[in-house]
Design a protein around this motif. Structure first.
Motif, PDB file in Angstrom:
ATOM      1  N   VAL B 491       0.881  -1.168   0.000  1.00 24.23           N
ATOM      2  CA  VAL B 491       0.000   0.000   0.000  1.00 24.23           C
ATOM      3  C   VAL B 491       0.915   1.212   0.000  1.00 24.23           C
ATOM      4  CG1 VAL B 491      -1.733   1.295   1.285  1.00 24.23           C
ATOM      5  CG2 VAL B 491      -1.851  -1.202   1.195  1.00 24.23           C
ATOM      6  N   LYS B 492       0.822   2.012  -1.073  1.00 21.09           N
ATOM      7  CA  LYS B 492       1.727   3.150  -1.176  1.00 21.09           C
ATOM      8  C   LYS B 492       1.428   4.135  -0.051  1.00 21.09           C
ATOM      9  CE  LYS B 492       4.521   4.171  -3.562  1.00 21.09           C
ATOM     10  NZ  LYS B 492       5.970   3.870  -3.308  1.00 21.09           N
ATOM     11  N   LEU B 625      -5.335   6.960   4.436  1.00 19.80           N
ATOM     12  CA  LEU B 625      -4.284   7.361   3.496  1.00 19.80           C
ATOM     13  C   LEU B 625      -4.905   8.005   2.254  1.00 19.80           C
ATOM     14  CD1 LEU B 625      -1.864   4.278   3.664  1.00 19.80           C
ATOM     15  CD2 LEU B 625      -1.348   6.635   4.374  1.00 19.80           C
ATOM     16  N   ARG B 626      -5.980   7.387   1.760  1.00 20.31           N
ATOM     17  CA  ARG B 626      -6.635   7.921   0.555  1.00 20.31           C
ATOM     18  C   ARG B 626      -7.229   9.301   0.819  1.00 20.31           C
ATOM     19  NH1 ARG B 626      -9.206   2.069  -1.259  1.00 20.31           N
ATOM     20  NH2 ARG B 626      -7.170   1.224  -1.871  1.00 20.31           N
ATOM     21  N   ARG B 631      -6.911  15.158  -0.017  1.00 21.08           N
ATOM     22  CA  ARG B 631      -6.652  16.497   0.499  1.00 21.08           C
ATOM     23  C   ARG B 631      -5.334  17.055  -0.035  1.00 21.08           C
ATOM     24  NH1 ARG B 631      -6.162  16.642   6.416  1.00 21.08           N
ATOM     25  NH2 ARG B 631      -7.003  14.581   6.815  1.00 21.08           N
ATOM     26  N   GLY B 632      -4.427  16.160  -0.424  1.00 20.20           N
ATOM     27  CA  GLY B 632      -3.127  16.592  -0.945  1.00 20.20           C
ATOM     28  C   GLY B 632      -2.216  17.161   0.133  1.00 20.20           C
ATOM     29  N   THR B 645      -0.732   7.877  -3.000  1.00 21.55           N
ATOM     30  CA  THR B 645      -0.917   7.549  -1.579  1.00 21.55           C
ATOM     31  C   THR B 645      -2.222   6.770  -1.362  1.00 21.55           C
ATOM     32  OG1 THR B 645       0.331   9.509  -0.912  1.00 21.55           O
ATOM     33  CG2 THR B 645      -1.138   8.540   0.734  1.00 21.55           C
ATOM     34  N   GLY B 646      -2.106   5.600  -0.756  1.00 26.95           N
ATOM     35  CA  GLY B 646      -3.280   4.777  -0.484  1.00 26.95           C
ATOM     36  C   GLY B 646      -3.614   3.786  -1.577  1.00 26.95           C
ATOM     37  N   SER B 647      -2.862   3.815  -2.694  1.00 27.12           N
ATOM     38  CA  SER B 647      -3.162   2.868  -3.769  1.00 27.12           C
ATOM     39  C   SER B 647      -2.497   1.530  -3.446  1.00 27.12           C
ATOM     40  CB  SER B 647      -2.671   3.406  -5.113  1.00 27.12           C
ATOM     41  OG  SER B 647      -1.273   3.581  -5.074  1.00 27.12           O
TER      42      SER B 647
END
Lengths: 651, 651
Positions: B491-492, B625-626, B631-632, B645-647
């Motif tokens: 999970v990135k 994370l996603r 939100r960046g 992030t979250g992928s």
């Protein structure tokens, strides 16, 4: 500021988020405590190791410290000798060194001399004179615990937010940490309200009850590590409610008022809470019981207005108050412990409402089964049996028997593997206490008939029963058959001597005729108990003998309708002079110093579910009965064991 | 008197029976406490109800009290009116009566007027003027809670031997019981022995250690409800051991000496115990660890001589000391909580010895899996992870991986559903703290590589990792492949800014050349950590640039071999002046007020076991994370989140 949320009911899962939207549930403050007193609390900062651990290079076994390259190629058949140049005991701080071809005797935990790099266990060596013979080689580092290899100085050894366990406390002590900063306990003010409330110890008028919820909230809060304080109850008068409420707010972080929330907007507690700032943030939850819950804020302080019915109060304490207290103490937001269980009776849901049904848990066929508690939520005698609440979700109209539901467990409630439900018996009680599995066994004393029904429904593993069938003169078996109980066997118990019990100054009593004619106050047993069957049987015989109607005799017997549920209660009331005479087993007569006149021996047997015969506690109880049978002595006055004791009768 | 038993080792299950053969483990005495302070203690006598409950006949709903026969045949389309003759509020003690054709308004909990026998809920009625219209009939007894229907006066409401729970305390309070007699706590004297011991706070010489076992025994005893007291440690001198031992015996019921039992008959503790009367009753148990346990008696007082190695001490406390304390406090002899678990590595037994292997528990494929803890029993840093001990029975030579063993659980240890094992990261820590399941998640910080291995072995659900492959410049994935980890996805996570951290007065440091030339004291990270890979990579680049050997540079860098395991530790040591410069993430530089020079961004990702993706805590972490990705912004300085992030990356 959002103020209007409470105009509509909110969902169970919205309560904490709504509170958090006003006031983050973060720790309230920090205290510094000695490590061993801080167990259970949560660290308010990272703890760094003040030293390397182990703080010196030490031996892990008793043996000889060597330089491993001095023993290369050594085997049992090719031993080598090294010169013994010293001995280091554990705790010695003298620095010793060794040279090539030398060794030093060391104890477990002793400093390993420089530059030895291994320790050979004593069992592979032989010491004679100034020399040690080695029978094996050793790897570099073997049996040596190098300084700093476990923890480095400056390392974080315990992270902020960690709850201190006994083992973590020990680790910190090993590193020389004396005190830690932890989150401080929540101060909880408990404010019972209601004109009807009295405190235990105060006299009670008709129409008043003793306050029990305060004790429950206090006990839970204490077990959660908070500092609870119970305030004097506020009567239903706005000024009084406000006065106590504000005193509690001044002195605490969180206040729990109890009672008076169901009557709607005209309710006094509600009015008092409305005048706080910002005031009520939610009122009413889509759940049952516990719907009338209200939450208000006063600055940073939180007020829970808990419902007054004991079962509702218990539920809302567990669902909302305890989680808030824990989070304010820094404990991670842990959900209440839950488990899934198969429900033993069908349950009905309510549209849009989450229904919590108090249940007893029991192991059935290797799975958890949940048995709904009978009766309404005002019954205090059932509260102790609540292992948890089965949850019927908002969208479920009907859960058939055998379906699996989630059960929210009652915290601090002990888990049991075996339920013995039925008639109270001191010998059974002492047998249970003597087996190693005693802690897994719950004994609930409700009388023989309720016990048989509990075996039938499945909640009980064992029922103790002594029910006489007047038609046949037989004990227990006819009742089991009449109730259509399958999947159970009868384990033969023992005979108990029953008879009249009376205060010695009342004089010997040997028949109901004497009781009636003497005008003695009788204390009866509850319908469904074996003793009650015996009493009615004797009264009917007496009536037949006299040629009168049994109903007439019962009418003339003072206290025939004054019923208690146990032998103990009969003896206690007689000994205290509340009644003069009753029928009970000899054992309690002895215990309370009462007179006893033998009437009959009754047979006390155990009805055991077949599947429960596999449980080890059940096996041990049966084994204990057989042991009594072998000895031929029950060890308690008034009991008769025989060759049949402990035998299993298929029904 | 049987005196010789201890000449041979005894079995684990014989220890308590042997003690009991000399001295029954029955409660020591009785104290009277207020009910709410007695929670957790065991009742020393039956508690009888001083009143009938409910103490008056009360309404269970808001509505109108009626005589049920006044409403026979009433339906919605055939309503009937009754005359309203009064109102009774909850808490009113005035006795009201009603006649035929009359009704009285009552609140929930109010006295039901005589001889009304039912209450019609307000929603089935309409009040106007002096009359109430009823739209349904009511059964006799409906919504009425009759006086004494729950508990009869004189009834046993709590049996001797019962442990007081919050709900039982509430029940007793409801019945007006103010105080109860309970068994008194055991006074436990704790006597640490050994020349090597110092108390936290005392200075430590080379060859000495801080006493940690006393803290552990103290904490467990306290949680078990006893009253422990730690005595000053006794040095290895017979007079001193005897002096402290006898003082502890005088002041306590049970004494636990710690340490000094492994050295056999010449041991001082052993000699001191031998001189008691009747003295040592057992010495040595066929178990591992914990074999050197000894038990002695002095009159009625019991002395446990516990082994000093922390893991052995922990085990013997749980197997023997706590059960004895509980039984002396009247708690039913409950076995330690146990559960069955599948072992993740093969384990070896020992003939005739019961072996207890400390394990971490984790849920795998819906079952409990037990992972043996690495390392020897002297490691204090592992003790906090001991969820329990897997039991290898005496007759089992070898338990292959995947076989099921019984695990004795470590009491008061929290149960976790998700283990995150790997590199410490403050952002991950704060994400975990923010999810509702935070309490079910254990975070163990051991570095990236150990984390990957923990996912491979199955003990970890998630590993946080930031390992740079210098060959490819790629993070994490090459290591996962090299280790051959299957059944996991990546999970990135996010990028972390890493750089030199230094005290501001040391001045900006921007290369290893400067560190070496400036003669600064460097603090390195442990091998296996991502930061260490970065440090070595930078040193090699520096060496290449200078045309020298990397080994030479490392030799010249002060403190290259001084390693700590976390970013926090690097920053802490630099801030305290123990070192001058290190490499760490920006976050800790900010936290410790240190200077920071950016070196590289490293990728911090999560390796997640595929089956763990189903756990709700894991789902929430990925969702969080996603959310950061959307939100960046990571919300913490030094962190960079991106669209990745979250992928989830299948490997």
């Amino acid at each position: 500021m959002q103020r209007k949320i409470y105009r509509s009911l909110v969902g169970v899962d919205e309560v904490l988020p709504i509170i958090e939207s006003y006031r983050p549930l973060v720790p309230l403050g920090v205290v510094e405590l000695p490590v061993s007193e801080a167990v259970g609390r949560v660290l308010a900062e990272n703890v760094f190791s003040p030293l390397n651990y182990p703080p010196y290079t030490r031996a892990l076994v008793d043996g000889y410290a060597v330089r491993s390259d001095d023993l290369v190629g050594v085997y049992e058949d090719r031993p080598r000798k090294l010169r013994l140049v010293g001995k280091v005991s554990t705790g010695e701080t003298r620095l010793v060194t060794i040279g090539r071809g030398e060794c030093v005797e060391v104890s477990t935990g002793a400093v390993v001399p420089y530059p030895a790099d291994a320790v050979v266990p004593v069992e592979y060596t032989h010491q004679e004179g100034g020399e040690v013979t080695f029978y094996r080689s050793v790897a570099r580092g073997e049996n040596v615990d190098a300084a700093g290899s476990d923890v480095a100085e400056g390392e974080v050894v315990a992270w902020k937010g960690t709850q201190l366990t006994p083992t973590l406390a020990a680790t910190l002590a090993a590193l020389g940490v004396r005190t830690v900063k932890v989150y401080r306990p929540v101060r909880l003010g408990i404010v019972p309200t209601g004109n009807e409330l009295r405190q235990p110890g105060e006299p009670l008028e008709y129409g008043q009850v003793y306050d029990s919820n305060s004790t429950m909230v206090y006990a839970y809060a204490k077990l959660a590590g908070a500092e609870p304080k119970v305030y004097p109850r506020a009567r239903d008068e706005l000024g009084e409610v406000e006065e106590v409420l504000h005193r509690a707010l001044d002195e605490n972080d969180v206040v729990a008022t109890i009672g008076g929330t169901s009557a709607g907007p005209e309710d006094l507690v509600y009015r008092a809470l409305s005048r706080l700032d910002p005031g009520i943030i939610l009122h009413g939850v889509r759940e049952k019981p516990g719907r009338p819950l209200a939450v208000a804020l006063h600055g940073e302080k939180i007020v829970f207005s808990l419902p007054g019915f004991p079962m509702s109060c218990l539920l809302t304490v567990n669902l909302y108050l305890l989680p808030v207290i824990l989070r304010l103490q820094g404990v991670s937001p842990q959900q209440l412990p839950r488990r899934r269980a198969v429900i033993a009776t069908p349950l009905r849901g309510e549209a849009g409402i989450r229904v919590f049904v108090p249940v007893i848990l029991a192991e059935r066929g290797g799975r958890q089964a949940a048995f709904p508690l009978p009766g309404h939520s005002g019954r205090v005698s059932l509260m102790v049996l609540v292992d948890g609440f089965a949850v019927i979700p908002e969208n479920l109209e009907y859960a058939p028997e055998g379906s699996e539901l989630e059960v929210v467990l009652n915290p601090f409630q002990r888990a049991y593997r075996v339920n013995i439900i039925g008639s109270h018996d001191p010998l059974l009680q002492s047998i249970v206490a003597s087996i190693p599995e005693a802690g897994e066994v719950r004994v609930v004393n409700v009388g023989s008939l309720a016990g048989l029904q509990a075996v039938k429904s499945g909640v009980a593993d064992i029922a103790g029963t002594h029910l006489l069938d007047p038609e046949t003169g037989e004990y227990n078996v006819p009742y089991v058959k009449r109730l259509g109980i399958r999947d159970a066997v009868l384990v033969k118990g023992y005979k108990r001597e029953q008879g009249f019990v009376y205060r010695k100054e009342v004089g010997p009593v040997s028949s109901f005729a004497e009781v009636i004619e003497g005008g003695y106050r009788f204390v009866n047993r509850n319908p469904g108990s074996g003793t009650r069957v015996l009493v009615d049987h004797l009264l009917e015989e007496e009536a037949r003998g006299k040629g009168v109607d049994a109903a007439e005799l019962k009418e003339r017997l003072k206290g025939y309708s004054f019923e208690v549920k146990t032998h103990e209660a009969v003896a206690y009331l007689v000994s205290r002079g509340v009644a003069d005479v009753g029928v009970a087993v000899r054992y309690v007569a002895e215990r309370y110093g009462l007179g006893f006149t033998y009437l009959a021996s009754e047979e006390y047997d155990l009805l055991v579910r077949k599947e429960s015969l596999e449980k080890s506690a059940v096996k041990r109880i049966i084994e204990a009965l057989r042991e009594l049978s072998r000895r031929g002595d029950a060890g308690l006055k008034g009991y008769i064991v025989g060759p049949e004791t402990g035998s299993i009768i298929e029904l």
